[in-house]
Write an enzyme that holds these catalytic residues in place. Structure first.
Site, PDB file in Angstrom:
ATOM      1  N   GLU A   1       7.621  14.832  27.368  1.00 39.84           N
ATOM      2  CA  GLU A   1       8.591  15.646  28.102  1.00 39.84           C
ATOM      3  C   GLU A   1       7.969  16.385  29.286  1.00 39.84           C
ATOM      4  O   GLU A   1       8.553  16.455  30.366  1.00 39.84           O
ATOM      5  CB  GLU A   1       9.255  16.663  27.169  1.00 39.84           C
ATOM      6  CG  GLU A   1      10.229  16.045  26.164  1.00 39.84           C
ATOM      7  CD  GLU A   1       9.555  15.524  24.901  1.00 39.84           C
ATOM      8  OE1 GLU A   1       8.322  15.709  24.769  1.00 39.84           O
ATOM      9  OE2 GLU A   1      10.252  14.939  24.049  1.00 39.84           O
TER      10      GLU A   1
ATOM     11  N   HIS B   1      15.211  22.153  15.464  1.00 38.43           N
ATOM     12  CA  HIS B   1      16.126  21.255  16.178  1.00 38.43           C
ATOM     13  C   HIS B   1      17.494  21.875  16.434  1.00 38.43           C
ATOM     14  O   HIS B   1      18.453  21.162  16.686  1.00 38.43           O
ATOM     15  CB  HIS B   1      16.328  19.953  15.398  1.00 38.43           C
ATOM     16  CG  HIS B   1      15.165  19.009  15.465  1.00 38.43           C
ATOM     17  ND1 HIS B   1      13.990  19.232  14.820  1.00 38.43           N
ATOM     18  CD2 HIS B   1      15.004  17.830  16.112  1.00 38.43           C
ATOM     19  CE1 HIS B   1      13.163  18.222  15.052  1.00 38.43           C
ATOM     20  NE2 HIS B   1      13.760  17.368  15.834  1.00 38.43           N
TER      21      HIS B   1
END
Ligand SMILES: Cc1ncc(C[n+]2csc(CCOP(=O)(O)OP(=O)(O)O)c2C)c(N)n1
Ligand SMILES: [Mg+2]
Lengths: 465, 383
Positions: A199, A268
């Site tokens: 990322e 998450h």
């Protein structure tokens, strides 16, 4: 003895599915690992594997059957005598509770049969009122938010060849949440690019490509993973224009699902709206319905500024009216009144809007006329819209699926205090998630997340009911 | 549309292809025998290849019958446990993401059997059930965590991806791809700092191997000679991305070279090869030489998580690995060849099915955490 094969849940959100195809027939012997059937969920066709060995005794649900509820018996497998003790969970359910041994356990507590997800309480049937930004008489079709987002990207890619999409699993896999479905096919691998799991690296590459004159759309599989990349979003993308005295622009879009998802735990499930909205130099958008998702993503891609575009996994599959316009672009920085009312205002954004609308419907039944404002853009915040509604209703509640502390709700409340004090007939309240990392256990997850009753209670409090 | 990865990866790579590459390497680094003492730092190429050479010379661990039976039993426990977890997921008793370890059992069992459980530490990602079972942690508390119950190892607050056992020096259970690599280096830092003689084992996937922090950690671990084994579990795919679509260098064991970390390329489908490689690596690290990078070539049979339709590979590819290189079948064959009776193996199978059923019952029937648990454990102290 026969083992009951039950319709499996094949995704975190699956409630029912279609038994698309049987790959075995009655009388076949099967072994662990054999594919028994293909099952269609809302997102994909999945293979259903055998775990036990035996013979297919009876197929109970025929192929092609739609809407088979999770847990329905779909076939029976005859075991091979004692070599294959039936491990079907249906059997173990009948057994007495296991000894708790050393683990302390509250004696009165009941073990649930199926773990519900707390995110079920984030569901909403209520629809926003027609959007006056869309010309009267425009043809409407029904589309999911997922389709709307994909169409927005596809249209912008057709219109401007500088636009490209990059991210993890966006191309060949069609998107981890299927938002980029079909883009690779139409635009090819030059413009729809699968990245490795890096990322920080690809957010930097996207940002640099924007500096170099392109229009990148950088997808994060979820915004939880954008924390790996937040340095580029904030230090590289957001500050460049200012630091260069306006010479160097960075028209990049960072997009992906944000907020809580079902039973995925603390790492998450987080709403980053407040994080990004605190950064000058960024535009932050968090739409709710399909029309806004499309119109604002198109605007984001065209914007000369870096945009953080926060979607929501739980909303991807919801259907809304979507205007059939050649070029449906909406203004960034403008809130939308999704329900008019006169007694009290609920301000929300993203998935919270559905809850606010549900609460409003419920309260209407009790004679409280609620106005609901969808912020849509979190930065720059449409303070005029908030204050105008406050002037009308004199009472305000903020509903936000996210942590309460230093939230968008905190900001809205500050705005009301600083600029709307004279219009206030009651303190402004916020309804958010609990101030804890999101727990996995179903009951705790339910308790941690915002829900309609909490919003209703807050509205009653500010209306002194 | 997805092309099959290094198709049939495991089978091909770990047998024929491998010995080929070992031979090439031998030519490059002239025949020098890997004596127990490891190469001097000055001998550049050899230092980086010495462990692989040592492994090449002695591929498989010489397990006693009892040891092999134990490995078999542990692997079978993982397999059956994971199958049951998959079923419970299908019944809606487990939610969210659930990543199964089926196919990869030999990796955790082979490596962890070589550890000194009184001082070494382990950390991994979200595909963590197998590592916990290989550590001898009670299947009941693992399964109860999967169902989110009070008696789960994280009291139901963590779930499948977030399990920890400080007692066993098992440090999780991490959901952010790559994070466990730096954290593992931190565990190693603590071992060195406290001079406790422990070694840290940090497991991560072929996809995780592309995260930047991995290389930052490699550099520091090597620079500071941290006692850590970096274990790349190369199962061919990162979600739907076959190794060669995401990695410029697909021979992961080479990736430490730039940081002067010796690499080892290991067949992760043979528990005895894994164990032997672990012995060599541990020996090197315990002598204070700094980190080792091991690539364990393995394969995941199931989808990435429960919701992955796995359209990026063919059924045949999966079936081929299952048939040709299954770690459990391999161990079973070897046991039978050694004269262990079928009956004995059947008994093990029964025992394991019973243990797994017991864990599932326990996990289904345990209550959920008390509502008050929502606010506990956020911070340790009160302020
Ligand atoms: C930083 C980050 N990015 C993306 C993800 C989503 N994700 C979870 S697992 C995974 C694939 C990892 O593959 P690999 O490292 O090969 O491990 P495997 O699943 O094969 O064991 C991805 C992309 C994540 N959890 N964290
Ligand atoms: Mg992998």
């Amino acid at each position: 003895m026969a083992i009951e094969l039950k319709m499996p849940a094949l995704s975190p959100t699956m409630e029912e599915g279609k038994l698309a195809k049987w790959l075995v027939k009655e009388g076949d012997t099967v072994q662990s690992g054999d594919i028994l059937a293909e099952i269609e969920t809302d997102k994909a066709t999945m293979e259903f594997e055998a775990v036990d060995e035996g013979t297919v005794g009876k197929i109970v649900v025929a192929e092609g059957t739609d809407g088979v509820k999770v847990g329905t018996v779909i076939a029976l497998i005859e075991g091979e005598g004692e070599a294959s003790p039936a491990p079907a969970a249906s059997k173990s359910e009948e057994k007495p509770a296991a000894e708790p041994k050393a683990e302390a356990k509250p004696a009165e507590a009941e073990a649930p049969k199926k773990a519900e997800t707390g995110t079920a309480q984030l569901a909403s049937e209520a629809k926003p009122a027609a959007n006056p930004e869309v010309p009267r008489g425009t043809n409407m079709k029904i589309a999911t938010v997922r389709e709307a987002l994909r169409d927005a990207m596809a249209e912008e890619m057709r219109r401007d060849d500088r636009v490209f999409v990059m991210g993890e699993e966006v191309a060949e896999y069609q998107g981890a949440y299927k938002v980029t479905q079909g883009l690779l096919e139409e635009f090819g691998p030059k413009r729809v690019i699968d990245t490795p799991i890096t990322e920080y690296g690809f957010a930097g590459i996207g940002t640099g490509a924007a500096m170099g004159g392109l229009r990148p759309v950088v997808e994060f599989m979820t915004f939880n993973f954008a924390m790996q990349a937040i340095d580029h979003i904030i230090n590289s993308a957001a500050k460049t224009n200012y630091m260069s005295g306006g010479q160097m622009r960075c028209p990049v879009v960072f997009r992906g699902p944000n907020g809580a998802a079902a039973r995925v735990g603390a790492q998450h499930s987080q709403n980053y709206g407040p994080w990004y909205a605190s950064v000058p130099g960024l535009v932050v958008i968090a739409p709710y319905d399909a029309s806004d998702a499309k119109g604002l993503l198109k605007a984001a891609i065209r914007s000369e500024d870096p945009v953080v575009f926060l979607e929501n996994e739980l909303v991807y599959g919801r259907s809304f009216e979507l205007p059939e316009l050649d070029d449906h672009v909406l203004p960034i920085g403008k809130a939308r009144t999704v329900r008019e009312g006169k007694d009290v205002t609920i301000v929300s954004y993203s998935i919270g809007v559905g809850l606010a609308l549900e609460a409003a419907e419920q309260l209407a039944g009790e004679g409280i006329d609620v106005e609901v404002i969808d912020l849509r853009t979190l930065r720059p915040l449409d303070t005029d819209a908030i204050l105008t509604s406050l002037k009308k209703t004199n009472r305000l509640v903020v509903a936000e699926e996210g942590f309460p502390v230093c939230s968008i709700a905190s900001e809205v409340i500050a705005v009301c205090m600083e600029k709307g004090f004279d219009d206030l007939d009651a303190p402004v309240l916020r309804v958010c998630n609990e101030d804890v990392p999101l727990p996995y256990a179903a009951n705790l997850e339910k308790a941690a997340l915002i829900d309609v009753p909490k919003i209703v209670a807050a509205v009653k409090q500010v209306t002194y009911r | 549309m997805a092309k099959p990865a290094k198709s049939g990866t495991v089978a091909a790579k770990s047998s024929a292809a491998k010995s080929g590459s070992t031979a090439t390497r031998r030519r490059a680094a002239p025949a020098k025998k890997a004596e127990p003492a490891f190469a001097e730092a000055g001998d550049d190429n050899f230092a980086l290849r010495s462990l692989q050479e040592a492994h090449g010379n002695e591929k498989r661990y010489k397990a006693s019958d009892e040891e092999l039976l134990e490995f078999y039993e542990q692997m079978l426990l993982i397999r059956r446990f994971e199958e049951r977890a998959g079923q419970l997921y299908g019944l809606g008793l487990i939610g969210g993401f659930c990543h199964l370890y089926i196919g990869q059992e030999a990796v955790a069992v082979g490596l962890q059997s070589a550890l000194d459980s009184t001082k070494d530490s382990v950390i991994t990602g979200y595909r963590d059930h197998g590592h916990m079972l290989a550590y001898g942690i009670d299947p009941k508390v693992i399964m109860a965590e999967l169902t989110g119950r009070h008696s789960g190892i994280s009291r139901g607050k963590g779930g499948s991806m977030h399990m920890f056992s400080v007692d066993h020096r098992f440090y999780g259970g991490h959901g952010i791809v790559g994070a466990q690599v730096s954290l593992g280096a931190g565990l190693a830092f603590a071992h060195k700092y406290r001079e406790d003689g422990g070694v840290a084992l940090a497991y991560f996937g072929d996809g995780a191997a592309n995260q930047g922090q991995v290389y930052e950690s490699f550099n520091m671990a090597s620079l500071w000679k941290l006692p850590i084994i970096f274990v790349i579990e190369n199962n061919g795919y990162a979600m739907g991305t076959a190794v060669k679509r995401g990695s410029a260098e697909t021979e992961f064991y080479r990736r430490g070279t730039a940081f002067r970390i010796p690499g080892m390329d290991v067949n992760g489908m043979d528990v005895l090869e894994v164990r032997q490689a672990a012995e060599i690596a541990l020996d090197y690290v315990r002598q204070g030489n700094g980190p080792v990078l091991m690539e364990l070539n393995t394969y995941r049979y199931r989808g990435h998580s429960m919701s992955d339709p796995a359209k990026y590979r063919t059924r045949e590819e999966v079936q081929e690995v299952r048939e040709k290189s299954d770690p459990i079948e391999g161990a079973k064959k070897e046991l039978l060849a050694r004269g262990i009776s079928e009956d004995k193996l059947k008994d093990i199978d029964k025992r394991i099915r019973a243990a797994v059923s017991e864990s599932a019952d326990f996990a289904e029937n345990s209550p959920e955490p008390d509502a008050s648990e929502l606010y506990t454990d956020v911070l340790v102290e009160r302020y």
